[in-house]
Design a protein around this motif. Sequence first.
Motif, mmCIF file in Angstrom:
data_model
loop_
_atom_site.group_PDB
_atom_site.id
_atom_site.type_symbol
_atom_site.label_atom_id
_atom_site.label_comp_id
_atom_site.label_asym_id
_atom_site.label_seq_id
_atom_site.Cartn_x
_atom_site.Cartn_y
_atom_site.Cartn_z
ATOM 1 N N THR A 1 0.832 -1.203 0.000
ATOM 2 C CA THR A 1 0.000 0.000 0.000
ATOM 3 C C THR A 1 0.868 1.254 0.000
ATOM 4 O O THR A 1 0.574 2.227 -0.713
ATOM 5 N N MET A 2 1.943 1.268 0.803
ATOM 6 C CA MET A 2 2.826 2.435 0.843
ATOM 7 C C MET A 2 3.558 2.624 -0.482
ATOM 8 O O MET A 2 3.815 3.749 -0.919
ATOM 9 N N VAL A 3 3.873 1.476 -1.136
ATOM 10 C CA VAL A 3 4.588 1.568 -2.413
ATOM 11 C C VAL A 3 3.672 2.083 -3.519
ATOM 12 O O VAL A 3 4.026 3.019 -4.264
ATOM 13 N N SER B 1 -0.351 5.213 -7.735
ATOM 14 C CA SER B 1 -1.753 5.413 -8.105
ATOM 15 C C SER B 1 -2.643 5.347 -6.859
ATOM 16 O O SER B 1 -2.517 4.412 -6.053
ATOM 17 N N GLN B 2 -3.516 6.331 -6.742
ATOM 18 C CA GLN B 2 -4.467 6.328 -5.637
ATOM 19 C C GLN B 2 -5.507 5.215 -5.788
ATOM 20 O O GLN B 2 -6.015 4.698 -4.804
ATOM 21 N N ALA B 3 -5.773 4.846 -7.039
ATOM 22 C CA ALA B 3 -6.738 3.775 -7.299
ATOM 23 C C ALA B 3 -6.205 2.449 -6.759
ATOM 24 O O ALA B 3 -6.937 1.681 -6.111
ATOM 25 N N LEU B 4 -4.905 2.178 -7.024
ATOM 26 C CA LEU B 4 -4.299 0.942 -6.511
ATOM 27 C C LEU B 4 -4.242 0.947 -4.979
ATOM 28 O O LEU B 4 -4.414 -0.087 -4.346
ATOM 29 N N TYR B 5 -4.020 2.138 -4.446
ATOM 30 C CA TYR B 5 -3.991 2.270 -2.975
ATOM 31 C C TYR B 5 -5.339 1.888 -2.384
ATOM 32 O O TYR B 5 -5.417 1.152 -1.391
ATOM 33 N N GLY B 6 -6.417 2.367 -3.007
ATOM 34 C CA GLY B 6 -7.756 2.035 -2.525
ATOM 35 C C GLY B 6 -8.060 0.557 -2.643
ATOM 36 O O GLY B 6 -8.673 -0.033 -1.749
ATOM 37 N N ILE B 7 -7.594 -0.064 -3.745
ATOM 38 C CA ILE B 7 -7.836 -1.490 -3.943
ATOM 39 C C ILE B 7 -7.126 -2.312 -2.860
ATOM 40 O O ILE B 7 -7.690 -3.272 -2.316
ATOM 41 N N MET B 8 -5.886 -1.923 -2.538
ATOM 42 C CA MET B 8 -5.129 -2.649 -1.525
ATOM 43 C C MET B 8 -5.790 -2.550 -0.146
ATOM 44 O O MET B 8 -5.831 -3.519 0.610
ATOM 45 N N MET B 9 -6.316 -1.375 0.177
ATOM 46 C CA MET B 9 -6.999 -1.202 1.461
ATOM 47 C C MET B 9 -8.271 -2.032 1.525
ATOM 48 O O MET B 9 -8.584 -2.637 2.561
ATOM 49 N N VAL B 10 -8.990 -2.094 0.414
ATOM 50 C CA VAL B 10 -10.207 -2.918 0.369
ATOM 51 C C VAL B 10 -9.854 -4.387 0.564
ATOM 52 O O VAL B 10 -10.525 -5.121 1.310
ATOM 53 N N LEU B 11 -8.777 -4.853 -0.079
ATOM 54 C CA LEU B 11 -8.346 -6.239 0.061
ATOM 55 C C LEU B 11 -7.996 -6.566 1.518
ATOM 56 O O LEU B 11 -8.313 -7.658 2.016
ATOM 57 N N MET B 12 -7.345 -5.617 2.193
ATOM 58 C CA MET B 12 -6.964 -5.850 3.587
ATOM 59 C C MET B 12 -8.192 -6.019 4.470
ATOM 60 O O MET B 12 -8.261 -6.938 5.297
#
Length: 206
Positions: free
Chosen positions: A122-124, A129-140
């Motif tokens: 998520t930090m990387v 991309s903010q979109a990828l950041y949101g996807i990673m948080m949803v997965l967590m």
Amino acid sequence: MTWNPFSKDKDKETAQKSVDSTLQESEAQESKGHPTPKRKVAEQRNLHPLVPKNRKADRKAAKERIRKKEDEQYDAMRTGDVAHMPRLERDPAHIYVRDYVDARFNLAEYFIPAFFVIMILTMVVGFISQALYGIMMVLMYVYLIASVIDVVIMWHKLKKKLIEKFGEKSVAKGTRMASYAWGRALQLRRWRIPKPTSKKRGNWPK
């Protein structure tokens, strides 16, 4: 000085009483096998110190005994020696819980490693991309919710089996059996203490 014709008899009687008293004391001492101690000596014998003379050394020795016992118990849990484990770990109901949790695949046991991996990713990706950041948080959060549901299902089934085998007292309030099962399910199988009795999953307790 007035002469008393009975004084000699009286003196003889007094002397005889003194001799008799001395003989009685001697006989009493011989019957006990030792002379009667003086009061001061007897009191000194009965005195016991309420506080140890060397409290620091006693505390150190007590801590060493406790540490040695804890080390022995930890080694027993690490090697699977049930006979020398702490009393709680020797309880048949707790042994059943351990074997049941170790026999199944638990989503929760991988949550902590997965959490750290997701946080690093998520930090990387947050800089990319903010979109990828949101996807990673949803997965967590999805994985967290799925792990909680999996643990609840596990305990629901395990609780029924414990009641059938050990009675209601095994899951009564205050036994903390649920937290014991959940805590073990959160640990990676190879790092669990006490050590699993079976190397592979699927060996369900009877």
